[in-house]
Design an enzyme around this catalytic site. Structure first.
Site, PDB file in Angstrom:
ATOM      1  CB  CYS A 115      -4.386   4.799   5.368  1.00  0.00           C
ATOM      2  SG  CYS A 115      -3.750   6.342   4.652  1.00  0.00           S
ATOM      3  CB  CYS A 131      -1.458   6.749   7.035  1.00  0.00           C
ATOM      4  SG  CYS A 131      -2.707   7.930   6.528  1.00  0.00           S
ATOM      5  CG  ASP A 132      -0.864   3.003   8.676  1.00  0.00           C
ATOM      6  OD1 ASP A 132      -0.557   4.000   9.361  1.00  0.00           O
ATOM      7  OD2 ASP A 132      -1.996   2.492   8.691  1.00  0.00           O
TER       8      ASP A 132
END
Length: 528
Positions: A343, A346-347
């Site tokens: 992701c 997200c990361d």
């Protein structure tokens, strides 16, 4: 920090406070502390029930702030400035600490209050992560209900030293009493299942006692939600068992092709889907993973769950969707969440200023590379084919970026690491056969999806790719069992198509129930 429109909305929300909220801020005189205090003073000015106190305590993270209220033992803190996706978490925390009713069931509230032990939770998030708010909000409300639960939500980008010391390469990352506890999206139900050792067994017993359904939907994504709504509208007994509501849509950042809605985000759409389902008489069973389909006798099919519990139904609609496809190369499993990620939204912020790779040259891969290029030092995109497969407009944008290298005809053969984290990857040039190493800190895999259908082998006809074979009505090879969405052979895996498939499968199931009930009624009359 907040524009006038957002201020007006927040002021309206804060009118729901029924008790004072004391915000105790910890600062260090730095720029981020100044920004945090600006935000807190704006909030302070919006409600007479809020007051802000500033202090400097070297034993606490700075900048950070705690939310408390008189005569209540609440331990809830934000470290950093919770804007972006986490602004909603801040608003909810203000309301909950301020006495506004918490939206949990009576059963969940009792279960949270009864947890025995001292729980010191720390959650690392990124402001661009759409999965993080669920975790932060779940632990915040648990901290409001149970005084033995403490929670600190930490912006990883603001505390990079901690992120590196704890070797956090994926968010949300949750620590309990100083030890790694969980990663990825979780809600209240998931936390209770991990903390309350008897919860799964009790739920399995409850499920085993349920009467047969007319329609049982397996899967809670767009297809499953649509199927359950269409079934419930027919007035028949409907249940939906899902490992997590929303499926892959939860991991989708921007949605701009959902007809009539110019733009939305995955978590927002999922919340609307779940609320729509709850508007009807549907028995929702979360955290339930299907493990086996047992073809029916006497007109009833059975779905066995991973917990050992069983559900029976006159018709079944399978909508278990798909999951991210893995590279299946040495090192991938070893370094998952240690540099191997799936992701980018997200990361990505955890790799600020560092070199990364993106695997995959389709729309998802190219979009990920474009987004990451604005955060990291350099992006290397690797595509197995001899050309990128993404839309032309995305390719043009990608090629215009100065810190991106595009490698086509590149077969990733190994993830390299030092035993703790990713240090690079090895790929083979398919044109020359030569092997090359690329030094980097993160690898984002974007190579498509795999259907969640392993549990159906031997029960239903599956394609070579593992998709459930369905006809134009959503009927599978087993009468009375239908399927919809990304788990099926239906082409073009899109949200709008999955919803339509779910509705179609539900209407087909209802038609099956009507037709199959006629012989049974005739037999009953003859026996009488």
């Amino acid at each position: 920090m907040l524009d006038k429109n957002l201020e007006t909305q927040l002021q309206a929300y804060l009118q729901k406070l029924t008790r004072p909220v004391h915000i105790l801020a910890n600062t260090d005189g730095g720029e981020k502390s100044t920004e945090m205090m600006q935000l807190l003073r704006q909030i302070d000015a919006l409600s007479p029930k809020i007051d802000v106190e500033e202090a400097q305590d070297s034993s606490l993270r700075a900048p950070s702030f705690a939310l408390t209220t008189p005569d209540q033992d609440i331990h809830l803190r934000f470290a950093g400035i919770p804007l972006g996706h986490e602004f909603t978490s801040l608003v909810l925390a203000l309301l909950q600490v301020g006495g506004h009713p918490i939206k949990v069931s009576d059963e969940q509230r009792e279960q949270i209050a009864a947890l025995d032990g001292d729980f010191e939770f720390e959650t690392y998030f990124s402001l661009s992560c759409q999965n993080c708010p669920d975790v932060v909000q779940a632990l915040n409300l648990m901290a409001v209900i149970n005084p033995r639960i403490r929670h600190t939500a930490i912006d990883g980008a603001a505390f990079q030293d901690e992120v590196e010391r704890r070797e956090i390469m994926s968010v949300p990352a949750v620590f309990l009493n100083g030890e790694a506890f969980a990663s990825g999206r979780m809600g209240v139900d998931e936390f209770l299942a991990k903390l309350d050792s008897g919860a799964a067994a009790r739920e399995a017993e409850k499920i085993d006692r349920k009467d047969p359904f007319d329609v049982l939907v397996v899967g809670g994504g767009p297809a499953g939600a649509a199927a359950s709504i269409y079934a419930a509208r027919k007035g028949i007994r409907t249940g939906i068992a899902a490992e997590r509501f929303g499926g892959q849509v939860l991991d989708t950042m921007g949605i701009e092709n959902f007809i009539s809605v110019p733009h939305t985000e995955g978590p927002k759409l999922v919340a609307q889907l779940e609320q729509h389902v709850r508007d009807y008489d549907v028995d929702i069973m979360p955290l339930q993973q299907a493990s086996k389909l047992i073809p029916g006798e006497a007109g009833l099919h059975t779905v066995e769950l991973a917990s050992g519990a069983q559900l029976s139904a006159r018709s079944v609609i399978i909508a278990t969707g798909a999951r991210w496809r893995q590279m299946n190369v040495p090192g991938e499993d070893e370094y998952r969440n240690k540099g191997v990620a799936y992701c980018p939204h997200c990361d990505g912020p955890l790799f600020k200023g560092k070199p990364v790779a993106v695997i995959g040259g389709g729309n998802s891969g190219v979009e990920a590379a474009i987004d990451l290029a604005g955060i990291v030092s350099h992006v290397t995109l690797l595509e197995f084919d001899d050309k990128l497969r993404a839309d032309a407009v995305l390719q043009n944008k990608l090629r215009s970026l100065p810190n991106v290298t595009i490698l086509t005809s590149a077969l990733t053969t190994e993830v390299l690491g030092d035993g703790r984290k990713v240090t690079g990857l090895r790929y083979q040039d398919r044109s020359s056969g030569e092997s090359h190493d690329v030094s980097l800190d993160g690898i984002f895999v974007q190579i498509g999806l795999l259907p969640n259908s392993e549990w159906l082998k031997g029960s239903l006809e599956l394609s070579e790719r593992g998709e459930i074979v369905v006809d134009a009505r959503g009927q599978t090879s087993l009468p009375g069992v239908f399927a919809a969405g990304d788990v099926t052979t239906v082409p073009y895996k899109q949200i709008v198509i999955a919803m339509g498939d779910g509705a179609k499968a539900s209407l087909s199931a209802f038609d099956h129930l009507i037709r199959s009930s006629v012989p049974e009624q005739d037999a009953a009359r003859a026996a009488a």
